[in-house]
Design a protein around this motif. Structure first.
Motif, PDB file in Angstrom:
ATOM      1  N   PHE A 145       0.853  -1.185   0.000  1.00 31.07           N
ATOM      2  CA  PHE A 145       0.000   0.000   0.000  1.00 31.07           C
ATOM      3  C   PHE A 145       0.889   1.235   0.000  1.00 31.07           C
ATOM      4  CE2 PHE A 145       1.065  -0.448   4.459  1.00 31.07           C
ATOM      5  CZ  PHE A 145       1.215   0.854   4.894  1.00 31.07           C
ATOM      6  N   HIS A 146       0.327   2.351  -0.431  1.00 30.83           N
ATOM      7  CA  HIS A 146       1.037   3.627  -0.358  1.00 30.83           C
ATOM      8  C   HIS A 146       0.023   4.755  -0.341  1.00 30.83           C
ATOM      9  CE1 HIS A 146       4.277   6.545  -0.871  1.00 30.83           C
ATOM     10  NE2 HIS A 146       3.459   7.188  -1.683  1.00 30.83           N
ATOM     11  N   CYS A 147       0.275   5.758   0.502  1.00 36.26           N
ATOM     12  CA  CYS A 147      -0.560   6.958   0.517  1.00 36.26           C
ATOM     13  C   CYS A 147       0.228   8.086  -0.121  1.00 36.26           C
ATOM     14  CB  CYS A 147      -0.962   7.347   1.942  1.00 36.26           C
ATOM     15  SG  CYS A 147      -1.905   8.890   1.987  1.00 36.26           S
ATOM     16  N   PHE A 148      -0.336   8.665  -1.184  1.00 32.37           N
ATOM     17  CA  PHE A 148       0.328   9.761  -1.874  1.00 32.37           C
ATOM     18  C   PHE A 148       0.131  11.084  -1.136  1.00 32.37           C
ATOM     19  CE2 PHE A 148      -0.199   6.482  -5.024  1.00 32.37           C
ATOM     20  CZ  PHE A 148       0.996   6.512  -5.706  1.00 32.37           C
ATOM     21  N   GLY A 149      -0.674  11.055  -0.057  1.00 32.49           N
ATOM     22  CA  GLY A 149      -0.882  12.259   0.729  1.00 32.49           C
ATOM     23  C   GLY A 149       0.129  12.400   1.849  1.00 32.49           C
ATOM     24  N   CYS A 150       0.312  11.330   2.641  1.00 30.11           N
ATOM     25  CA  CYS A 150       1.208  11.417   3.807  1.00 30.11           C
ATOM     26  C   CYS A 150       2.482  10.600   3.636  1.00 30.11           C
ATOM     27  CB  CYS A 150       0.476  10.983   5.071  1.00 30.11           C
ATOM     28  SG  CYS A 150       0.029   9.222   5.117  1.00 30.11           S
ATOM     29  N   GLY A 151       2.541   9.753   2.601  1.00 36.59           N
ATOM     30  CA  GLY A 151       3.764   9.003   2.337  1.00 36.59           C
ATOM     31  C   GLY A 151       3.878   7.669   3.033  1.00 36.59           C
ATOM     32  N   GLU A 152       2.897   7.298   3.872  1.00 32.92           N
ATOM     33  CA  GLU A 152       2.951   5.991   4.539  1.00 32.92           C
ATOM     34  C   GLU A 152       2.869   4.882   3.492  1.00 32.92           C
ATOM     35  OE1 GLU A 152       3.613   5.252   7.483  1.00 32.92           O
ATOM     36  OE2 GLU A 152       3.015   6.852   8.846  1.00 32.92           O
ATOM     37  N   SER A 153       3.666   3.825   3.681  1.00 32.34           N
ATOM     38  CA  SER A 153       3.647   2.724   2.714  1.00 32.34           C
ATOM     39  C   SER A 153       4.192   1.469   3.365  1.00 32.34           C
ATOM     40  CB  SER A 153       4.483   3.084   1.481  1.00 32.34           C
ATOM     41  OG  SER A 153       5.854   3.233   1.840  1.00 32.34           O
ATOM     42  N   GLY A 154       3.996   0.355   2.698  1.00 35.31           N
ATOM     43  CA  GLY A 154       4.499  -0.916   3.214  1.00 35.31           C
ATOM     44  C   GLY A 154       3.663  -2.075   2.745  1.00 35.31           C
ATOM     45  N   ASP A 155       3.828  -3.221   3.426  1.00 32.68           N
ATOM     46  CA  ASP A 155       3.072  -4.413   3.077  1.00 32.68           C
ATOM     47  C   ASP A 155       1.965  -4.654   4.102  1.00 32.68           C
ATOM     48  OD1 ASP A 155       4.405  -5.312   5.310  1.00 32.68           O
ATOM     49  OD2 ASP A 155       5.614  -6.813   4.270  1.00 32.68           O
ATOM     50  N   THR A 156       1.371  -5.830   4.069  1.00 34.01           N
ATOM     51  CA  THR A 156       0.262  -6.141   4.970  1.00 34.01           C
ATOM     52  C   THR A 156       0.674  -6.055   6.430  1.00 34.01           C
ATOM     53  OG1 THR A 156      -0.362  -7.759   3.271  1.00 34.01           O
ATOM     54  CG2 THR A 156      -1.604  -7.799   5.335  1.00 34.01           C
TER      55      THR A 156
END
Length: 634
Positions: A60-71
């Motif tokens: 997953f990735h959020c283009f707003g806050c930059g959080e990302s990673g797997d499950t």
């Protein structure tokens, strides 16, 4: 490290639970284009969906806050738990028995704190439910029956009974292998005056409070006997797994229907949730011993997919008294975008949904929810009702109070509509007088806010020295050259078979944007696209090859960002970007060689000039072939 979960078991857990299924317990996901899904980010407050999930890649990735990673990363972030706890929780859901490097199969003493607390609550909930059938619990069964709830209803909602003794649950949990610390930290017991643990809930009906994934994280208990000096409702205290401002009772039962129908119903108590669900209003939830607040708004918005392109609705059923009105109007202050899609269902004669169902039946509950009043209108009517509008003085006072509410509405079109409505409520025939008055107040408010933002000159005459920040490279998606790099890297990560083997022949220098250079290097270190095309998940290998979290996050971002093609990504589309990137590289080199020739001038040795001119000619010919023949010239 003691208790380390085996790598193959971690991978088995990842494979067993699709990321969209795990994320879907917290966020309503919709088609995001291509193979991606999108939703409202659970990690920051946003007005439009910028949170993307790529099920095929498990990231997953959020283009707003930059959080990302797997499950696993997602669970760690949203549940504030450790890596081991996240894996253990997923393993329990998938029915996988974990093995540890030092100690066989899933030893309890090695499980994470959160996992142990969840397990203790699960065991406690089942035990409370069993106790409801005992002779002592007859008072609890009678309480439920008097409110229209039979045995089946109690079982559906997991309602149980806490015996009146001091340590019945404590002894039971000890017998099941839980330590006193786990029982105490989880809020299931407290320290008695004599030093030992005593049950927190005694002689009460007990409702299990579950999170959106269905895990029991706390309890709410209702007083039954007059000699019980405690509060009418007693909830679990704040614990590592229970934050009352971040849970809604019934969310586990309501979340799918909320997402499907686009409507959430917020009631005040556990029995109101039960009454609504049994009456067919299966989107009902309730706060747990606290007022409806900002965190609750975020939970509902995520489930409603409440964005600029999706218009969900929330209905409050708070009664018409002062406390109910105050609670409802708090949403007005917290989030106007949410408030504009919020309505109030006023129960007749001050009855709550449970009482209404008992008195008038299921149809009355459904009708109540089907005919709510918009929140802004409710706010106005509440303000007007506090004044005697049959007198000039009362109308003037009501106008001033209600105008202050309308002025706080940020949408000017809605503001105008409610100004006209207010004139009708007050019986003022000159609507334009009210409209002008509100426009004037709104203008004054804007001017005051603007003045409040102006810097104080006296404080800015001698500014404190500011240390210059270190320069940082900023990606620019609108830069055509960077766009080509980005799109080709996305293809390499998401569809390595489309760009292999040509992509692997491209050097790092052909990706001149520093962050993209690092990604290209990671792709190579992971084996290249020729190797990746044969893997079920090449992205995971690339992420493992990244030197730091910054590059790893960019890889995840590129993995979940949709391909920009209007058609399905294919070899033709991939070929276009392979050619475009090579052309950019050739054009840069042509410019460098021309500059070199200019620096040499006519006095340079003929042999040196001929070599440089030959390179320039070869580059120009290659560029011409790329433009005329496309991918065939690579």
């Amino acid at each position: 490290m003691a208790g380390r979960i085996r790598d193959e078991d971690v991978q088995a857990v990842r494979n067993a639970l699709p990321i969209d299924a795990v994320v879907g317990d917290y966020v309503q996901l919709a088609n995001g284009g291509g193979a991606q899904l999108k939703g409202v980010c659970p990690f920051h407050d946003e007005k439009s969906a910028s949170f993307y999930v790529h099920p095929g890649k498990g990231v997953f990735h959020c283009f707003g806050c930059g959080e990302s990673g797997d499950t696993i990363t997602f669970l760690m972030k949203i549940e504030h738990c450790s890596f081991a706890e996240a894996v253990e929780r997923m393993a329990a859901q998938a029915g996988i028995t974990l093995r540890y490097e030092e100690g066989g199969y899933s030893p309890r003493h090695q499980q994470g704190e959160r996992t142990r607390l969840i397990e203790a609550h699960k065991v406690a909930a089942a035990w409370y439910q069993e106790q409801l059938a005992t002779p002592e619990a007859e008072i609890g069964r009678r309480f439920l029956a008097e409110r229209g709830f039979d045995e089946a209803a109690a079982k559906h909602f997991g309602v149980g009974y806490a015996p009146a003794g001091w340590e019945h649950l404590v002894r039971y949990l000890r017998g099941r292998g839980f330590s006193d610390k786990e029982i105490s930290v989880g809020g299931l017991a407290s320290q008695g005056q004599r030093g030992g643990l005593i049950d927190r809930f005694r002689g009460r009906l007990v409702w299990p409070i579950r999170d959106s994934s269905g895990e029991v994280v706390g309890f709410g208990a209702r007083r039954l006997r007059e000699d019980d000096n405690g509060p009418k409702y007693l909830n679990t205290p704040e614990t590592p797994i229970y934050k009352k401002s971040q849970v809604l009772y019934g969310i586990d039962l309501a979340r799918k229907e909320i997402a499907k129908s686009g409507r959430a119903v917020v009631v005040e108590g556990y029995t109101d949730v039960m009454a609504c669900h049994l009456a067919g209003v299966t989107t009902a939830v309730a706060t747990c011993g606290t007022s409806f607040g900002e965190d609750h708004v975020k939970i509902i918005r995520r489930l409603l997919m409440d964005t600029s392109t999706y218009r969900g609705e929330t209905v409050f059923t708070f009664d018409g008294d002062a406390a109910g009105q105050k609670a409802a109007l708090r949403a007005f202050e917290d989030d106007q975008k949410f408030a504009a899609r919020t309505s109030i269902a006023i129960t007749p004669d001050g009855m709550d949904p449970c009482e209404l169902r008992l008195a008038q039946g299921d149809d009355a509950v459904r009708e109540l929810i089907a005919n709510p009043t918009p929140l802004f209108e409710f706010a106005l009517r509440s303000a007007v009702a506090r004044h005697r509008v049959d007198t000039a003085e009362g109308r003037a006072a009501a106008l001033e109070e209600a105008s202050a509410i309308i002025v706080r509405i940020k949408d000017r079109s809605i503001q105008h509509e409610y100004a006209v409505q207010l004139a009708g409520m007050l019986g003022i025939l000159d609507e334009q007088f009210v409209v002008r008055r509100i426009s004037q107040l709104a203008r004054w408010q804007r001017e005051n806010q603007a003045n409040g933002q102006r810097p104080d000159r006296r404080r800015t005459e001698q500014p404190a020295p500011v240390r210059p920040a270190a320069p940082a490279f900023r990606l620019n998606p609108r830069d055509p050259a960077q766009f080509v790099e980005r799109e080709l890297l996305k293809l390499a990560l998401q569809h390595p078979e489309l760009v292999s083997p040509a992509f692997d022949q491209y050097g790092e220098d052909e990706f001149p944007t520093p962050p993209y250079t690092a990604v290209r290097r990671a792709v190579g270190q992971a084996g290249g696209t020729a190797y990746g095309a044969a893997l079920p998940d090449f992205t995971a290998a690339v992420r493992d090859a990244c030197p730091d979290d910054q590059v790893r996050n960019l890889v995840t971002e590129l993995t979940v960002e949709p391909i920009r093609s209007r058609r399905k990504a294919d070899e033709i589309y991939a070929g276009e970007f392979l050619v475009s990137l090579r052309l950019q590289s050739v054009d840069r080199r042509v410019a460098e060689v021309r500059a070199h020739l200019q620096r040499l001038g006519t006095r340079a040795p003929a042999e040196q000039l001929n070599a440089v001119q030959s390179e320039l000619y070869a580059l120009q010919q290659y560029g011409h072939q790329l433009r005329s023949r496309g991918a065939a010239a690579l």
